[in-house]
Design a protein around this motif. Structure first.
Motif, PDB file in Angstrom:
ATOM      1  N   LEU A 134      29.147  49.186  11.824  1.00  0.00           N
ATOM      2  CA  LEU A 134      28.626  49.699  13.101  1.00  0.00           C
ATOM      3  C   LEU A 134      27.466  48.861  13.644  1.00  0.00           C
ATOM      4  CD1 LEU A 134      28.649  53.556  12.420  1.00  0.00           C
ATOM      5  CD2 LEU A 134      30.275  52.241  13.782  1.00  0.00           C
ATOM      6  N   GLU A 135      27.169  47.749  12.984  1.00  0.00           N
ATOM      7  CA  GLU A 135      26.003  46.945  13.339  1.00  0.00           C
ATOM      8  C   GLU A 135      26.006  46.511  14.803  1.00  0.00           C
ATOM      9  OE1 GLU A 135      22.437  45.870  12.875  1.00  0.00           O
ATOM     10  OE2 GLU A 135      23.476  46.517  11.062  1.00  0.00           O
ATOM     11  N   LYS A 136      27.162  46.056  15.294  1.00  0.00           N
ATOM     12  CA  LYS A 136      27.235  45.572  16.683  1.00  0.00           C
ATOM     13  C   LYS A 136      27.007  46.705  17.678  1.00  0.00           C
ATOM     14  CE  LYS A 136      30.145  41.544  15.875  1.00  0.00           C
ATOM     15  NZ  LYS A 136      31.439  40.874  16.150  1.00  0.00           N
ATOM     16  N   THR A 137      27.555  47.869  17.373  1.00  0.00           N
ATOM     17  CA  THR A 137      27.360  49.025  18.258  1.00  0.00           C
ATOM     18  C   THR A 137      25.897  49.452  18.251  1.00  0.00           C
ATOM     19  OG1 THR A 137      29.625  49.802  17.942  1.00  0.00           O
ATOM     20  CG2 THR A 137      28.037  51.428  18.697  1.00  0.00           C
ATOM     21  N   LYS A 138      25.314  49.495  17.067  1.00  0.00           N
ATOM     22  CA  LYS A 138      23.900  49.902  16.960  1.00  0.00           C
ATOM     23  C   LYS A 138      23.001  48.949  17.734  1.00  0.00           C
ATOM     24  CE  LYS A 138      23.759  50.386  12.344  1.00  0.00           C
ATOM     25  NZ  LYS A 138      23.209  50.713  11.011  1.00  0.00           N
ATOM     26  N   THR A 139      23.230  47.661  17.539  1.00  0.00           N
ATOM     27  CA  THR A 139      22.396  46.647  18.184  1.00  0.00           C
ATOM     28  C   THR A 139      22.530  46.715  19.701  1.00  0.00           C
ATOM     29  OG1 THR A 139      22.689  45.198  16.272  1.00  0.00           O
ATOM     30  CG2 THR A 139      21.895  44.174  18.302  1.00  0.00           C
ATOM     31  N   SER A 140      23.773  46.875  20.170  1.00  0.00           N
ATOM     32  CA  SER A 140      24.026  46.880  21.608  1.00  0.00           C
ATOM     33  C   SER A 140      23.556  48.168  22.281  1.00  0.00           C
ATOM     34  CB  SER A 140      25.528  46.688  21.861  1.00  0.00           C
ATOM     35  OG  SER A 140      25.836  46.940  23.205  1.00  0.00           O
ATOM     36  N   VAL A 141      23.949  49.302  21.704  1.00  0.00           N
ATOM     37  CA  VAL A 141      23.734  50.579  22.379  1.00  0.00           C
ATOM     38  C   VAL A 141      22.342  51.132  22.136  1.00  0.00           C
ATOM     39  CG1 VAL A 141      24.576  52.943  22.666  1.00  0.00           C
ATOM     40  CG2 VAL A 141      26.183  51.090  22.201  1.00  0.00           C
ATOM     41  N   PHE A 142      21.994  51.273  20.886  1.00  0.00           N
ATOM     42  CA  PHE A 142      20.789  52.042  20.580  1.00  0.00           C
ATOM     43  C   PHE A 142      19.497  51.251  20.756  1.00  0.00           C
ATOM     44  CE2 PHE A 142      24.350  54.319  18.996  1.00  0.00           C
ATOM     45  CZ  PHE A 142      24.097  55.581  19.507  1.00  0.00           C
ATOM     46  N   SER A 143      19.614  49.928  20.761  1.00  0.00           N
ATOM     47  CA  SER A 143      18.419  49.137  21.115  1.00  0.00           C
ATOM     48  C   SER A 143      18.162  49.270  22.623  1.00  0.00           C
ATOM     49  CB  SER A 143      18.625  47.666  20.743  1.00  0.00           C
ATOM     50  OG  SER A 143      19.697  47.115  21.460  1.00  0.00           O
ATOM     51  N   ILE A 159      18.837  51.961  24.387  1.00  0.00           N
ATOM     52  CA  ILE A 159      18.239  53.285  24.606  1.00  0.00           C
ATOM     53  C   ILE A 159      16.729  53.215  24.366  1.00  0.00           C
ATOM     54  CG2 ILE A 159      18.100  55.667  23.734  1.00  0.00           C
ATOM     55  CD1 ILE A 159      21.123  55.522  23.250  1.00  0.00           C
ATOM     56  N   SER A 160      16.336  52.514  23.318  1.00  0.00           N
ATOM     57  CA  SER A 160      14.905  52.359  23.010  1.00  0.00           C
ATOM     58  C   SER A 160      14.165  51.682  24.165  1.00  0.00           C
ATOM     59  CB  SER A 160      14.720  51.528  21.730  1.00  0.00           C
ATOM     60  OG  SER A 160      15.315  52.191  20.652  1.00  0.00           O
ATOM     61  N   LYS A 161      14.809  50.642  24.739  1.00  0.00           N
ATOM     62  CA  LYS A 161      14.186  49.923  25.853  1.00  0.00           C
ATOM     63  C   LYS A 161      14.095  50.799  27.103  1.00  0.00           C
ATOM     64  CE  LYS A 161      15.665  45.352  24.290  1.00  0.00           C
ATOM     65  NZ  LYS A 161      16.713  44.309  24.417  1.00  0.00           N
ATOM     66  N   ALA A 162      15.094  51.670  27.260  1.00  0.00           N
ATOM     67  CA  ALA A 162      15.153  52.516  28.466  1.00  0.00           C
ATOM     68  C   ALA A 162      14.010  53.528  28.521  1.00  0.00           C
ATOM     69  CB  ALA A 162      16.498  53.245  28.532  1.00  0.00           C
ATOM     70  N   ILE A 163      13.438  53.854  27.359  1.00  0.00           N
ATOM     71  CA  ILE A 163      12.381  54.873  27.358  1.00  0.00           C
ATOM     72  C   ILE A 163      10.978  54.299  27.139  1.00  0.00           C
ATOM     73  CG2 ILE A 163      13.960  56.705  26.607  1.00  0.00           C
ATOM     74  CD1 ILE A 163      12.951  56.393  23.784  1.00  0.00           C
ATOM     75  N   ILE A 164      10.888  52.957  27.093  1.00  0.00           N
ATOM     76  CA  ILE A 164       9.567  52.331  26.932  1.00  0.00           C
ATOM     77  C   ILE A 164       8.689  52.683  28.139  1.00  0.00           C
ATOM     78  CG2 ILE A 164       8.347  50.121  27.007  1.00  0.00           C
ATOM     79  CD1 ILE A 164      10.528  48.958  25.221  1.00  0.00           C
ATOM     80  N   GLY A 165       7.496  53.132  27.861  1.00  0.00           N
ATOM     81  CA  GLY A 165       6.550  53.481  28.918  1.00  0.00           C
ATOM     82  C   GLY A 165       6.757  54.862  29.501  1.00  0.00           C
ATOM     83  N   LYS A 166       7.751  55.586  28.978  1.00  0.00           N
ATOM     84  CA  LYS A 166       8.026  56.943  29.458  1.00  0.00           C
ATOM     85  C   LYS A 166       7.600  57.946  28.389  1.00  0.00           C
ATOM     86  CE  LYS A 166      10.340  56.213  33.367  1.00  0.00           C
ATOM     87  NZ  LYS A 166      10.061  56.898  34.632  1.00  0.00           N
ATOM     88  N   SER A 167       6.933  58.990  28.814  1.00  0.00           N
ATOM     89  CA  SER A 167       6.503  60.007  27.838  1.00  0.00           C
ATOM     90  C   SER A 167       7.419  61.226  27.849  1.00  0.00           C
ATOM     91  CB  SER A 167       5.062  60.454  28.122  1.00  0.00           C
ATOM     92  OG  SER A 167       4.982  60.981  29.439  1.00  0.00           O
ATOM     93  N   LEU A 170      14.187  62.240  22.205  1.00  0.00           N
ATOM     94  CA  LEU A 170      15.487  62.007  22.841  1.00  0.00           C
ATOM     95  C   LEU A 170      16.560  61.603  21.831  1.00  0.00           C
ATOM     96  CD1 LEU A 170      17.157  61.896  25.429  1.00  0.00           C
ATOM     97  CD2 LEU A 170      16.413  59.531  25.740  1.00  0.00           C
ATOM     98  N   ASN A 171      16.208  60.698  20.925  1.00  0.00           N
ATOM     99  CA  ASN A 171      17.188  60.254  19.925  1.00  0.00           C
ATOM    100  C   ASN A 171      17.685  61.419  19.078  1.00  0.00           C
ATOM    101  OD1 ASN A 171      17.403  57.628  20.649  1.00  0.00           O
ATOM    102  ND2 ASN A 171      16.447  56.770  18.830  1.00  0.00           N
ATOM    103  N   THR A 172      16.761  62.305  18.696  1.00  0.00           N
ATOM    104  CA  THR A 172      17.136  63.465  17.876  1.00  0.00           C
ATOM    105  C   THR A 172      18.089  64.379  18.640  1.00  0.00           C
ATOM    106  OG1 THR A 172      14.997  63.375  16.763  1.00  0.00           O
ATOM    107  CG2 THR A 172      16.239  65.426  16.555  1.00  0.00           C
ATOM    108  N   ILE A 173      17.760  64.634  19.907  1.00  0.00           N
ATOM    109  CA  ILE A 173      18.603  65.507  20.736  1.00  0.00           C
ATOM    110  C   ILE A 173      19.972  64.876  20.954  1.00  0.00           C
ATOM    111  CG2 ILE A 173      18.873  66.514  23.043  1.00  0.00           C
ATOM    112  CD1 ILE A 173      15.804  66.779  23.117  1.00  0.00           C
ATOM    113  N   LEU A 174      19.990  63.575  21.272  1.00  0.00           N
ATOM    114  CA  LEU A 174      21.241  62.861  21.511  1.00  0.00           C
ATOM    115  C   LEU A 174      22.117  62.887  20.248  1.00  0.00           C
ATOM    116  CD1 LEU A 174      22.985  61.109  23.365  1.00  0.00           C
ATOM    117  CD2 LEU A 174      21.636  59.121  22.641  1.00  0.00           C
TER     118      LEU A 174
END
Length: 318
Positions: free
Chosen positions: A21-30, A32-40, A86-90
């Motif tokens: 699942l490495e490619k999926t993790k790297t592509s998708v979930f990284s 998601i992390s970037k999408a919430i940077i700077g958001k509380s 968000l990650n926990t809920i998702l």
């Protein structure tokens, strides 16, 4: 299998899953992390970004909207939800969807005690890894102490018959075949009859992967089922559709075609290790309400795993 062997195998499976699942993790979930940077907090912008990420990861539009709706409902109910949650809920919502469709209920290669032989009819287009999946299934069932018989009912292509024969020899299980051009139903009948005579536990029947004429496909699969039922009245117990996860939306289209042609009740997703589209597992399970039963996470003979939703979701979010 002793406790030590079981724990060792479980650890190996987890390592294979993480790697697959490495490619999926790297592509998708990284992303998601970037999408919430700077958001509380989880606001509309965060949810819009999340929606785009899931859709472009082949989770599918319908399933993505369902996930977003559920997250919005939780945000409204809990009033304040931080992006760190968000990650926990998702993760919980994806796990919930898989559970609703009974995907990932198994953990071992086992069969119902009251079904002997347990008959699996395998369907899917050519090129998705159907024959390889059958070979790996046979290997895993044999390793689990089951007596397995294969049936080469994909008589449309000579290569399909010979490939299945090679897998049977590799695994060390019998393969019933009548060569190219033989009647597929006749091969299936002989296979099930032979399995009963040998007191086999599992029968796996390969079928032709043609989709150009759905009516002919439906007729052929129905005929195969009917003749098998002359020997085992409730056969096949499992109609397993094999899909190539790396084809993304094309896999969903194939699922539509095959579920219209026959009563598919289990899915196998192959080639997860070669794609960043692992989200298709979630989308296909949800859209067709059919459990994902097996996943392929590598080329090795032991890289076909029983789909375990908790292990899968944990690995994606790890």
């Amino acid at each position: 299998m002793g406790l030590f062997s079981f724990l060792t195998k479980k650890k190996e499976n987890k390592e294979d899953l993480d790697k697959g699942l490495e490619k999926t993790k790297t592509s998708v979930f990284s992303r998601i992390s970037k999408a919430i940077i700077g958001k509380s907090t989880v606001d509309d912008e965060v949810l819009d970004n999340l929606e785009e990420i899931l859709i472009t990861s082949d989770v599918g539009v319908e399933t993505t909207l369902k996930i977003i709706d559920r997250i919005q409902a939780r945000v409204a109910r809990d009033k304040y939800v931080g992006t760190n949650e968000l990650n926990t809920i998702l993760k919980e919502e994806i796990m919930g969807l898989l559970q609703e469709n009974e995907s990932g209920d198994g953990t071992t290669f086992d069969i119902p005690a009251d079904k002997k032989p347990y008959v699996i009819m395998v369907v899917g287009v050519n090129g998705v890894g159907k024959t390889t999946t059958i070979g790996k299934l046979a290997y895993n069932f044999k390793n689990a102490g089951k007596k397995v018989v294969l049936g080469a009912s994909d008589t449309f292509r000579a290569a399909a018959v010979s490939q299945l024969q090679i897998w049977a020899e590799r695994v060390g299980v019998p393969c019933v075949q009548q060569g190219q051009g033989a009647d597929p139903a006749s091969v299936a009948f002989d296979t099930v009859k032979s399995a009963v005579a040998q007191d086999a536990d599992v029968v796996i029947i390969d079928t032709a992967g043609r989709l150009h004429n759905k009516v002919n496909l439906m007729r052929e699969l129905t005929k195969i089922k009917t003749v098998m039922q002359k020997v085992v009245p409730d056969a096949p117990h499992e109609i397993l559709l094999v899909l190539d996860a790396s084809t993304g939306q094309n896999a969903i289209e194939q699922a539509k075609q095959f579920t219209a042609a026959t009563e598919v009740n289990a899915l196998a997703l192959t080639k997860l290790d070669g794609t960043a589209k692992g989200g298709v597992v979630i989308g296909i399970s949800d859209q067709f309400k059919i459990p994902v039963k097996y996943i392929g996470v590598g080329e090795g003979i032991d890289h076909l795993q029983v789909f375990d939703r908790k292990a899968f979701v944990d690995s994606l979010f790890e």
